[in-house]
Design a protein around this motif. Structure first.
Motif: not given
Length: 266
Positions: A8-13, A70-76, A19-28, A228-232
């Motif tokens: 919840l917040g400002d609009a993001i892809f 799913l990956r294509s949808l996530g990019r758009q 998909a983008a994070p190192s331990h994204s939901l797709i990775v999980q 992820d575990r980096d910077g958060r």
């Protein structure tokens, strides 16, 4: 059990979480670290809110890691509020209707957990629904039925109270059936304005739940396990807690089952 993430917040892809994070939901979906099984391959789904009150919904039975759509949808697709889920079934066929999130009007819902002895109390829970809510049932999962029970307990007017009464209804149905009540409930749901989550279990071993600020402070996310575990900095939500997140605030309150109207009327 399942893995999920909500934002919840400002609009993001969508890909910024799924998909983008190192331990994204797709990775999980194939490499979960904080679930009984690392594999969540029994389908996936995403619900997101845009310019209309009702959420968009995309679900399929493929493992999330193998679905190029799913990956294509996530990019758009961009959204300021979305729920995403990868499923490891604890009951119910692998079908699109059984994939999370589930929706009803403005509301969307997803769940990680299970109702113990579900087949022994399913009929009683279904019979307690209004005709309208019963007709909304599409699949066969305990998760979807719990969502419809929440709606019947006044979700639109009192989100925490509705979940508390729905939980009480499940526990009461188990007692009437002569079985030990058993419920694991780590769930997220939204009406397009606020994002709510609950972490509860009858055995005090509820599936994990975390929250954190999103990158650059554009919003907040709440997840089954960190992506992820980096910077958060991730904060684990205590057991027996109810979370309400708006664009300005996050509150965490104690949660416990309550007596439902169904139990009082019997």
């Amino acid at each position: 059990m399942c893995r999920w993430a909500a934002y919840l917040g400002d609009a993001i892809f969508l890909e910024d979480v799924i998909a983008a994070p190192s331990h994204s939901l797709i990775v999980q979906s194939s490499q979960a670290r904080e679930a009984k099984s690392p594999t969540n391959a029994d389908g996936f789904g995403v619900a997101w809110y845009g310019d209309r009150p009702e959420p968009g919904l995309y679900r399929d039975v493929l493992p999330a890691w193998s679905d190029t759509n799913l990956r294509s949808l996530g990019r758009q697709v961009k959204s300021g509020l979305f729920l995403a889920h990868v499923r490891a079934s604890t009951g119910g066929l692998t079908s699109r209707a059984n994939c999370h999130p589930f929706v009803s009007g403005r509301w969307s819902f997803m769940h990680n957990g299970q109702i113990g002895g579900f087949e022994k109390i399913r009929r009683a829970l279904e019979n307690s629904l209004s005709d309208t809510l019963f007709e909304q049932l599409e699949g066969t999962t305990d998760s979807e039925l719990f969502f419809r029970v929440m709606l019947g307990e006044g979700l639109a007017q009192d989100p925490q109270g509705a979940v508390s009464r729905a939980t009480g209804r499940v526990l009461e149905a188990a007692r009437r059936a002569g079985i030990e009540p058993f419920l694991k409930l780590t769930a997220a749901f939204s009406d397009g304005r606020a994002l709510h989550a609950v972490r509860y279990a009858t055995d005090d071993q509820a599936p994990t739940l975390y929250t954190a600020a999103f990158a650059r402070g554009v919003g907040r996310c709440i997840v089954s396990e960190p992506f992820d575990r980096d910077g958060r900095t991730w904060h684990e939500i205590p057991q027996s807690s109810f979370v309400t997140m708006t664009r300005d605030t996050t509150s965490i309150r104690p949660f416990a089952p309550a007596t439902s109207r169904w139990a009082l009327a019997s």
